[in-house]
Each structure stands twice: as structure tokens, then as C-alpha cells.
Design a protein around this motif. Structure first.
Motif, PDB file in Angstrom:
ATOM      1  N   ILE A  80     -16.138   7.170   4.436  1.00 22.50           N
ATOM      2  CA  ILE A  80     -15.566   8.403   4.989  1.00 22.50           C
ATOM      3  C   ILE A  80     -14.394   8.075   5.895  1.00 22.50           C
ATOM      4  N   ARG A  81     -14.563   7.070   6.715  1.00 28.19           N
ATOM      5  CA  ARG A  81     -13.485   6.652   7.614  1.00 28.19           C
ATOM      6  C   ARG A  81     -12.233   6.278   6.809  1.00 28.19           C
ATOM      7  N   ASN A  82     -12.428   5.544   5.718  1.00 23.32           N
ATOM      8  CA  ASN A  82     -11.301   5.146   4.868  1.00 23.32           C
ATOM      9  C   ASN A  82     -10.657   6.339   4.180  1.00 23.32           C
ATOM     10  N   LYS A  83     -11.471   7.238   3.671  1.00 23.55           N
ATOM     11  CA  LYS A  83     -10.927   8.429   3.003  1.00 23.55           C
ATOM     12  C   LYS A  83     -10.039   9.222   3.964  1.00 23.55           C
ATOM     13  N   LEU A  84     -10.535   9.430   5.172  1.00 23.94           N
ATOM     14  CA  LEU A  84      -9.762  10.226   6.129  1.00 23.94           C
ATOM     15  C   LEU A  84      -8.550   9.453   6.647  1.00 23.94           C
ATOM     16  N   SER A  85      -8.677   8.163   6.754  1.00 22.38           N
ATOM     17  CA  SER A  85      -7.554   7.344   7.199  1.00 22.38           C
ATOM     18  C   SER A  85      -6.427   7.359   6.163  1.00 22.38           C
ATOM     19  N   ARG A  86      -6.790   7.233   4.899  1.00 21.59           N
ATOM     20  CA  ARG A  86      -5.797   7.208   3.825  1.00 21.59           C
ATOM     21  C   ARG A  86      -5.349   8.610   3.419  1.00 21.59           C
ATOM     22  N   GLY A  87      -6.190   9.597   3.678  1.00 19.08           N
ATOM     23  CA  GLY A  87      -5.882  10.954   3.222  1.00 19.08           C
ATOM     24  C   GLY A  87      -6.120  11.125   1.743  1.00 19.08           C
ATOM     25  N   LYS A  88      -6.901  10.231   1.175  1.00 15.91           N
ATOM     26  CA  LYS A  88      -7.169  10.252  -0.273  1.00 15.91           C
ATOM     27  C   LYS A  88      -8.595  10.719  -0.519  1.00 15.91           C
ATOM     28  N   PHE A  89      -8.739  12.016  -0.764  1.00 11.74           N
ATOM     29  CA  PHE A  89     -10.034  12.570  -1.118  1.00 11.74           C
ATOM     30  C   PHE A  89      -9.801  13.853  -1.896  1.00 11.74           C
ATOM     31  N   THR A  90     -10.815  14.246  -2.632  1.00 18.76           N
ATOM     32  CA  THR A  90     -10.676  15.437  -3.468  1.00 18.76           C
ATOM     33  C   THR A  90     -10.864  16.706  -2.635  1.00 18.76           C
ATOM     34  N   ALA A  91     -10.403  17.787  -3.192  1.00 23.54           N
ATOM     35  CA  ALA A  91     -10.633  19.094  -2.555  1.00 23.54           C
ATOM     36  C   ALA A  91     -12.132  19.373  -2.512  1.00 23.54           C
ATOM     37  N   ALA A  92     -12.859  18.938  -3.524  1.00 21.99           N
ATOM     38  CA  ALA A  92     -14.309  19.139  -3.554  1.00 21.99           C
ATOM     39  C   ALA A  92     -14.975  18.412  -2.387  1.00 21.99           C
ATOM     40  N   PHE A  93     -14.528  17.196  -2.077  1.00 23.19           N
ATOM     41  CA  PHE A  93     -15.077  16.452  -0.940  1.00 23.19           C
ATOM     42  C   PHE A  93     -14.778  17.194   0.361  1.00 23.19           C
ATOM     43  N   GLY A 100     -17.314  18.937  17.033  1.00 22.00           N
ATOM     44  CA  GLY A 100     -17.992  17.866  17.751  1.00 22.00           C
ATOM     45  C   GLY A 100     -18.851  16.994  16.851  1.00 22.00           C
ATOM     46  N   VAL A 101     -18.414  16.808  15.605  1.00 19.82           N
ATOM     47  CA  VAL A 101     -19.172  16.039  14.625  1.00 19.82           C
ATOM     48  C   VAL A 101     -18.510  14.678  14.426  1.00 19.82           C
ATOM     49  N   THR A 102     -19.308  13.624  14.589  1.00 21.16           N
ATOM     50  CA  THR A 102     -18.812  12.262  14.372  1.00 21.16           C
ATOM     51  C   THR A 102     -18.903  11.921  12.886  1.00 21.16           C
ATOM     52  N   TYR A 103     -18.282  10.826  12.499  1.00 23.63           N
ATOM     53  CA  TYR A 103     -18.374  10.390  11.110  1.00 23.63           C
ATOM     54  C   TYR A 103     -19.828  10.069  10.746  1.00 23.63           C
ATOM     55  N   MET A 123       0.845  -1.178   0.000  1.00 22.62           N
ATOM     56  CA  MET A 123       0.000   0.000   0.000  1.00 22.62           C
ATOM     57  C   MET A 123       0.890   1.240   0.000  1.00 22.62           C
ATOM     58  N   ALA A 124       0.521   2.214  -0.814  1.00 22.05           N
ATOM     59  CA  ALA A 124       1.292   3.449  -0.878  1.00 22.05           C
ATOM     60  C   ALA A 124       1.110   4.235   0.415  1.00 22.05           C
ATOM     61  N   GLU A 125       2.194   4.855   0.845  1.00 20.16           N
ATOM     62  CA  GLU A 125       2.128   5.655   2.061  1.00 20.16           C
ATOM     63  C   GLU A 125       1.559   7.032   1.758  1.00 20.16           C
ATOM     64  N   LYS A 126       0.976   7.629   2.786  1.00 18.77           N
ATOM     65  CA  LYS A 126       0.430   8.977   2.657  1.00 18.77           C
ATOM     66  C   LYS A 126       1.555   9.976   2.442  1.00 18.77           C
ATOM     67  N   THR A 127       1.322  10.901   1.532  1.00 15.39           N
ATOM     68  CA  THR A 127       2.279  11.990   1.375  1.00 15.39           C
ATOM     69  C   THR A 127       2.035  12.991   2.499  1.00 15.39           C
ATOM     70  N   ASP A 128       2.971  13.881   2.680  1.00 20.93           N
ATOM     71  CA  ASP A 128       2.802  14.929   3.689  1.00 20.93           C
ATOM     72  C   ASP A 128       1.551  15.762   3.411  1.00 20.93           C
ATOM     73  N   TRP A 129       1.272  16.016   2.139  1.00 24.18           N
ATOM     74  CA  TRP A 129       0.106  16.829   1.784  1.00 24.18           C
ATOM     75  C   TRP A 129      -1.191  16.099   2.081  1.00 24.18           C
ATOM     76  N   GLU A 130      -1.225  14.801   1.806  1.00 24.25           N
ATOM     77  CA  GLU A 130      -2.418  14.011   2.110  1.00 24.25           C
ATOM     78  C   GLU A 130      -2.655  13.953   3.617  1.00 24.25           C
ATOM     79  N   ALA A 131      -1.594  13.759   4.358  1.00 26.88           N
ATOM     80  CA  ALA A 131      -1.709  13.708   5.820  1.00 26.88           C
ATOM     81  C   ALA A 131      -2.181  15.048   6.355  1.00 26.88           C
ATOM     82  N   ARG A 132      -1.653  16.108   5.798  1.00 29.85           N
ATOM     83  CA  ARG A 132      -2.034  17.448   6.252  1.00 29.85           C
ATOM     84  C   ARG A 132      -3.512  17.723   5.980  1.00 29.85           C
ATOM     85  N   ALA A 133      -3.978  17.347   4.781  1.00 30.36           N
ATOM     86  CA  ALA A 133      -5.385  17.546   4.435  1.00 30.36           C
ATOM     87  C   ALA A 133      -6.292  16.722   5.350  1.00 30.36           C
TER      88      ALA A 133
END
Length: 74
Positions: free
Chosen positions: A45-58, A23-26, A1-11
Motif C-alpha cells: 500500500i505504501r508503494n502504491k500510494l508513493s508511486r501513484g500507481k493503483f487502479t480506480a477499483a483499489f 485518521g487512518v494509518t496504512y 523509473m518513470a515519473e508520476k503523471t499529474d493524474w497519478e499524483a492527484r489520485a
């Protein structure tokens, strides 16, 4: 599995921090996104945030859904 880039982690950290600050849950995010016409499942949503892989629109849709008006990005 590819690792998160710094930018993905930051987002992902930025979005997770804003969810925590508001105070908003998933599960609540799923409902709020549905109110604005975006249909996601909680595990997706949990996967997107865990991986840091989502669009700016999302990310912008999430901010809109949780009522983020001002955002400081440093």
C-alpha cells in the motif's frame, strides 16, 4: 523509473488526504481492507500510494474501507 503523471499524483494525493482526514494509518487500512475481502500488505500500500500507481477499483475499495461517503474532487 518513470515519473508520476499529474493524474497519478492527484489520485495518490486524494487518497492520502482522505486517509489523513479520517485518521487512518496504512496499517489500519490493511486491516480494514481485509474486512471487505481485499488482502494487501502495508509495504504494498505504501508503494502504491508513493508511486501513484493503483487502479480506480483499489481507490474505491480504500474509500469504502475507511468509510468515505462523500468525496469532493476538484
Amino acid at each position: 523509473m518513470a515519473e508520476k503523471t499529474d493524474w497519478e499524483a492527484r489520485a495518490a494525493n486524494l487518497l492520502k488526504a482522505e486517509l489523513k482526514r479520517k485518521g487512518v494509518t496504512y496499517a489500519q487500512l490493511v486491516d480494514r481492507l481485509a474486512e471487505i475481502g481485499i488482502y494487501e500488505k502495508e509495504p504494498n500500500i505504501r508503494n502504491k500510494l508513493s508511486r501513484g500507481k493503483f487502479t480506480a477499483a483499489f481507490m474505491l475499495a480504500c474509500f469504502e474501507a475507511i468509510g468515505t461517503v462523500d468525496l469532493r474532487v476538484v
